[in-house]
Design a protein around this motif. Structure first.
Motif, PDB file in Angstrom:
ATOM      1  N   ILE A   1       0.849  -1.203   0.000  1.00  0.00           N
ATOM      2  CA  ILE A   1       0.000   0.000   0.000  1.00  0.00           C
ATOM      3  C   ILE A   1       0.881   1.247   0.000  1.00  0.00           C
ATOM      4  CG2 ILE A   1      -1.600   1.383   1.418  1.00  0.00           C
ATOM      5  CD1 ILE A   1      -2.832  -1.333   2.297  1.00  0.00           C
ATOM      6  N   LEU A   2       1.911   1.244   0.845  1.00  0.00           N
ATOM      7  CA  LEU A   2       2.837   2.382   0.911  1.00  0.00           C
ATOM      8  C   LEU A   2       3.524   2.546  -0.443  1.00  0.00           C
ATOM      9  CD1 LEU A   2       4.268   4.506   2.640  1.00  0.00           C
ATOM     10  CD2 LEU A   2       5.943   2.769   3.292  1.00  0.00           C
ATOM     11  N   ASN A   3       3.952   1.418  -1.024  1.00  0.00           N
ATOM     12  CA  ASN A   3       4.676   1.391  -2.294  1.00  0.00           C
ATOM     13  C   ASN A   3       3.837   1.997  -3.424  1.00  0.00           C
ATOM     14  OD1 ASN A   3       6.266   0.659  -4.436  1.00  0.00           O
ATOM     15  ND2 ASN A   3       5.831  -1.530  -4.305  1.00  0.00           N
ATOM     16  N   VAL A   4       2.607   1.501  -3.603  1.00  0.00           N
ATOM     17  CA  VAL A   4       1.795   2.008  -4.714  1.00  0.00           C
ATOM     18  C   VAL A   4       1.366   3.443  -4.456  1.00  0.00           C
ATOM     19  CG1 VAL A   4       0.962  -0.196  -5.623  1.00  0.00           C
ATOM     20  CG2 VAL A   4      -0.338   0.955  -3.849  1.00  0.00           C
ATOM     21  N   SER A   5       1.232   3.828  -3.185  1.00  0.00           N
ATOM     22  CA  SER A   5       0.872   5.224  -2.887  1.00  0.00           C
ATOM     23  C   SER A   5       2.015   6.156  -3.301  1.00  0.00           C
ATOM     24  CB  SER A   5       0.582   5.398  -1.393  1.00  0.00           C
ATOM     25  OG  SER A   5      -0.389   4.458  -0.985  1.00  0.00           O
ATOM     26  N   LEU A   6       3.270   5.696  -3.067  1.00  0.00           N
ATOM     27  CA  LEU A   6       4.429   6.504  -3.486  1.00  0.00           C
ATOM     28  C   LEU A   6       4.467   6.616  -5.009  1.00  0.00           C
ATOM     29  CD1 LEU A   6       7.278   5.231  -1.102  1.00  0.00           C
ATOM     30  CD2 LEU A   6       6.341   7.548  -1.213  1.00  0.00           C
ATOM     31  N   TRP A   7       4.281   5.453  -5.694  1.00  0.00           N
ATOM     32  CA  TRP A   7       4.326   5.499  -7.167  1.00  0.00           C
ATOM     33  C   TRP A   7       3.156   6.313  -7.705  1.00  0.00           C
ATOM     34  CZ3 TRP A   7       8.677   4.644  -9.378  1.00  0.00           C
ATOM     35  CH2 TRP A   7       9.573   3.688  -8.863  1.00  0.00           C
ATOM     36  N   LEU A   8       2.003   6.268  -7.027  1.00  0.00           N
ATOM     37  CA  LEU A   8       0.819   7.040  -7.434  1.00  0.00           C
ATOM     38  C   LEU A   8       1.149   8.536  -7.333  1.00  0.00           C
ATOM     39  CD1 LEU A   8      -1.983   6.021  -8.277  1.00  0.00           C
ATOM     40  CD2 LEU A   8      -2.739   6.206  -5.904  1.00  0.00           C
ATOM     41  N   THR A   9       1.798   8.929  -6.226  1.00  0.00           N
ATOM     42  CA  THR A   9       2.171  10.335  -6.017  1.00  0.00           C
ATOM     43  C   THR A   9       3.228  10.745  -7.054  1.00  0.00           C
ATOM     44  OG1 THR A   9       1.861   9.900  -3.657  1.00  0.00           O
ATOM     45  CG2 THR A   9       2.986  11.963  -4.264  1.00  0.00           C
ATOM     46  N   TYR A  10       4.199   9.850  -7.269  1.00  0.00           N
ATOM     47  CA  TYR A  10       5.275  10.112  -8.257  1.00  0.00           C
ATOM     48  C   TYR A  10       4.655  10.308  -9.640  1.00  0.00           C
ATOM     49  CZ  TYR A  10       9.589   9.134 -10.927  1.00  0.00           C
ATOM     50  OH  TYR A  10      10.662   9.195 -11.775  1.00  0.00           O
TER      51      TYR A  10
ATOM     52  N   PHE B   1      12.924  12.294  -5.155  1.00  0.00           N
ATOM     53  CA  PHE B   1      12.660  11.767  -3.817  1.00  0.00           C
ATOM     54  C   PHE B   1      11.637  10.629  -3.883  1.00  0.00           C
ATOM     55  CE2 PHE B   1      11.955  11.334   0.579  1.00  0.00           C
ATOM     56  CZ  PHE B   1      10.579  11.210   0.765  1.00  0.00           C
ATOM     57  N   PHE B   2      10.509  10.897  -4.584  1.00  0.00           N
ATOM     58  CA  PHE B   2       9.455   9.877  -4.635  1.00  0.00           C
ATOM     59  C   PHE B   2       9.901   8.667  -5.437  1.00  0.00           C
ATOM     60  CE2 PHE B   2       5.825  11.025  -2.283  1.00  0.00           C
ATOM     61  CZ  PHE B   2       5.862  12.409  -2.151  1.00  0.00           C
ATOM     62  N   GLY B   3      10.716   8.919  -6.486  1.00  0.00           N
ATOM     63  CA  GLY B   3      11.188   7.791  -7.290  1.00  0.00           C
ATOM     64  C   GLY B   3      12.068   6.878  -6.462  1.00  0.00           C
ATOM     65  N   ILE B   4      13.017   7.491  -5.711  1.00  0.00           N
ATOM     66  CA  ILE B   4      13.949   6.693  -4.895  1.00  0.00           C
ATOM     67  C   ILE B   4      13.205   6.063  -3.716  1.00  0.00           C
ATOM     68  CG2 ILE B   4      15.948   6.879  -3.358  1.00  0.00           C
ATOM     69  CD1 ILE B   4      17.030   9.016  -5.382  1.00  0.00           C
ATOM     70  N   ALA B   5      12.318   6.856  -3.067  1.00  0.00           N
ATOM     71  CA  ALA B   5      11.545   6.310  -1.935  1.00  0.00           C
ATOM     72  C   ALA B   5      10.728   5.110  -2.419  1.00  0.00           C
ATOM     73  CB  ALA B   5      10.622   7.383  -1.377  1.00  0.00           C
ATOM     74  N   GLY B   6      10.101   5.267  -3.597  1.00  0.00           N
ATOM     75  CA  GLY B   6       9.323   4.151  -4.168  1.00  0.00           C
ATOM     76  C   GLY B   6      10.214   2.950  -4.402  1.00  0.00           C
ATOM     77  N   GLY B   7      11.435   3.200  -4.853  1.00  0.00           N
ATOM     78  CA  GLY B   7      12.376   2.116  -5.118  1.00  0.00           C
ATOM     79  C   GLY B   7      12.759   1.388  -3.847  1.00  0.00           C
ATOM     80  N   ILE B   8      13.059   2.163  -2.805  1.00  0.00           N
ATOM     81  CA  ILE B   8      13.468   1.544  -1.530  1.00  0.00           C
ATOM     82  C   ILE B   8      12.316   0.708  -0.959  1.00  0.00           C
ATOM     83  CG2 ILE B   8      14.100   2.018   0.864  1.00  0.00           C
ATOM     84  CD1 ILE B   8      15.628   4.509  -0.255  1.00  0.00           C
ATOM     85  N   VAL B   9      11.110   1.311  -0.940  1.00  0.00           N
ATOM     86  CA  VAL B   9       9.957   0.595  -0.377  1.00  0.00           C
ATOM     87  C   VAL B   9       9.685  -0.666  -1.206  1.00  0.00           C
ATOM     88  CG1 VAL B   9       7.468   0.691   0.025  1.00  0.00           C
ATOM     89  CG2 VAL B   9       8.909   2.633   0.655  1.00  0.00           C
ATOM     90  N   SER B  10       9.796  -0.541  -2.545  1.00  0.00           N
ATOM     91  CA  SER B  10       9.569  -1.719  -3.401  1.00  0.00           C
ATOM     92  C   SER B  10      10.531  -2.833  -3.023  1.00  0.00           C
ATOM     93  CB  SER B  10       9.802  -1.366  -4.874  1.00  0.00           C
ATOM     94  OG  SER B  10       8.919  -0.380  -5.285  1.00  0.00           O
ATOM     95  N   SER B  11      11.780  -2.457  -2.753  1.00  0.00           N
ATOM     96  CA  SER B  11      12.792  -3.485  -2.481  1.00  0.00           C
ATOM     97  C   SER B  11      12.476  -4.253  -1.205  1.00  0.00           C
ATOM     98  CB  SER B  11      14.174  -2.839  -2.346  1.00  0.00           C
ATOM     99  OG  SER B  11      14.426  -2.032  -3.471  1.00  0.00           O
TER     100      SER B  11
END
Lengths: 85, 85
Positions: free
Chosen positions: A44-53, B6-16
């Protein structure tokens, strides 16, 4: 359409359907015991970040893809809480 | 670092780290019955597409993120085949 767009859109489509078999399996077996709630939270956190991105860079496919995935993950959380096994 | 990075990298870290709790849970319970093999297959296809996309556009974070996720999903498939429940 250049090759980059192809992979971006293909990745988006595959991402959208990825969790559908898992949602269907949980619905059929009424069991989500083996699923990790922590992983669902991260999803949920992950897709929310990608959604915001996606919103920030105005990338509609990214927003649609992650919107669909978010809906499916929220369903899995609901099932996991409902089918308390 | 602008907000998009920021969101791209944050998304990457959370995805990992997203699937790490799921891998640990399966390892502890020795059970992966409720996981859908079809979803795992789509996850492999999904990260392979994003890995290729990242390679095409030369985006190292995207490649690293999806490389890590691929390793974790392959572990889940191995566990699911091994813990035959």
């Amino acid at each position: 359409m250049n090759i980059q767009n192809f992979f971006g859109i293909a990745g988006g489509i595959v991402s959208s359907v990825t969790f559908l078999p898992q949602v269907i399996k949980i619905w059929k077996t009424k069991s989500a015991k083996d699923l990790s709630m922590v992983t669902l939270f991260f999803l949920i956190l992950n897709v929310s970040l990608w959604l915001t991105y996606g919103a920030l860079i105005g990338d509609l496919p990214l927003m649609i893809t992650n919107g669909i995935v978010l809906a499916m993950v929220l369903m899995m959380v609901y099932f996991k809480l409902t089918f308390k096994q």
